[in-house]
Motif scaffolding. Structure first.
Motif, PDB file in Angstrom:
ATOM      1  N   THR A 273       0.856  -1.170   0.000  1.00 20.23           N
ATOM      2  CA  THR A 273       0.000   0.000   0.000  1.00 20.23           C
ATOM      3  C   THR A 273       0.898   1.228   0.000  1.00 20.23           C
ATOM      4  O   THR A 273       1.889   1.271   0.726  1.00 20.23           O
ATOM      5  CB  THR A 273      -0.903   0.037   1.253  1.00 20.23           C
ATOM      6  OG1 THR A 273      -1.707  -1.141   1.258  1.00 20.23           O
ATOM      7  CG2 THR A 273      -1.800   1.263   1.272  1.00 20.23           C
TER       8      THR A 273
ATOM      9  N   ALA B 248       0.791   5.317   0.598  1.00 16.66           N
ATOM     10  CA  ALA B 248      -0.020   6.405   1.150  1.00 16.66           C
ATOM     11  C   ALA B 248       0.765   7.705   1.072  1.00 16.66           C
ATOM     12  O   ALA B 248       2.003   7.694   1.029  1.00 16.66           O
ATOM     13  CB  ALA B 248      -0.398   6.108   2.593  1.00 16.66           C
ATOM     14  N   ASP B 249       0.042   8.822   1.087  1.00 14.21           N
ATOM     15  CA  ASP B 249       0.724  10.114   1.129  1.00 14.21           C
ATOM     16  C   ASP B 249       1.088  10.444   2.575  1.00 14.21           C
ATOM     17  O   ASP B 249       0.817   9.662   3.493  1.00 14.21           O
ATOM     18  CB  ASP B 249      -0.117  11.216   0.480  1.00 14.21           C
ATOM     19  CG  ASP B 249      -1.425  11.513   1.209  1.00 14.21           C
ATOM     20  OD1 ASP B 249      -1.608  11.065   2.366  1.00 14.21           O
ATOM     21  OD2 ASP B 249      -2.259  12.211   0.626  1.00 14.21           O
TER      22      ASP B 249
ATOM     23  N   GLY C 145      -1.560  10.104   5.191  1.00 15.54           N
ATOM     24  CA  GLY C 145      -2.151   8.791   5.429  1.00 15.54           C
ATOM     25  C   GLY C 145      -3.203   8.368   4.431  1.00 15.54           C
ATOM     26  O   GLY C 145      -3.747   7.267   4.548  1.00 15.54           O
ATOM     27  N   ALA C 146      -3.498   9.195   3.447  1.00 15.40           N
ATOM     28  CA  ALA C 146      -4.488   8.829   2.436  1.00 15.40           C
ATOM     29  C   ALA C 146      -3.893   7.804   1.476  1.00 15.40           C
ATOM     30  O   ALA C 146      -2.798   7.995   0.946  1.00 15.40           O
ATOM     31  CB  ALA C 146      -4.938  10.065   1.654  1.00 15.40           C
ATOM     32  N   THR C 147      -4.598   6.705   1.259  1.00 16.70           N
ATOM     33  CA  THR C 147      -4.106   5.650   0.377  1.00 16.70           C
ATOM     34  C   THR C 147      -4.141   6.119  -1.067  1.00 16.70           C
ATOM     35  O   THR C 147      -5.178   6.543  -1.578  1.00 16.70           O
ATOM     36  CB  THR C 147      -4.952   4.374   0.541  1.00 16.70           C
ATOM     37  OG1 THR C 147      -4.870   3.940   1.900  1.00 16.70           O
ATOM     38  CG2 THR C 147      -4.475   3.273  -0.380  1.00 16.70           C
TER      39      THR C 147
ATOM     40  N   SER D   9      -2.934   0.562  -3.795  1.00 17.87           N
ATOM     41  CA  SER D   9      -2.866  -0.693  -3.068  1.00 17.87           C
ATOM     42  C   SER D   9      -2.876  -1.797  -4.107  1.00 17.87           C
ATOM     43  O   SER D   9      -3.711  -1.779  -5.019  1.00 17.87           O
ATOM     44  CB  SER D   9      -4.074  -0.821  -2.144  1.00 17.87           C
ATOM     45  OG  SER D   9      -3.976  -2.003  -1.385  1.00 17.87           O
TER      46      SER D   9
END
Length: 80
Positions: free
Chosen positions: A54, A56-57, A60-62, A65
């Motif tokens: 995964t 993420a930035d 924490g935004a995915t 994935s």
């Protein structure tokens, strides 16, 4: 952009996953981030071989994935 890449193993019976590695990096865009993650999957010394990742930035935004092709990861690693 700053990215966080998590490598993990999945369990088919209930889709649970366990993180086996986590790295931060800088990437120009999502394609570059995926390229970095695939390279790290081949070269990092992790306790188990990951089968998924995964990205993420920094917040924490995915962003991505996906499943890693185990043949591609394993071809450059020695077999114990």
């Amino acid at each position: 952009m700053k990215i966080v890449i998590e490598f993990y193993r999945t369990r088919n019976s209930d889709d649970a996953h366990a993180v086996v590695g986590r790295e931060t990096a800088q990437a120009a865009n999502l394609n570059h981030a995926i390229e970095i993650a695939r390279l790290l999957a081949k070269t990092l010394n992790m306790p188990q071989r990951p089968d998924a990742m995964t990205i993420a930035d920094a917040k924490g935004a995915t962003l991505y994935s996906g499943v890693l092709a185990t043949e591609a990861i394993n071809e450059e690693r020695p077999t114990p």
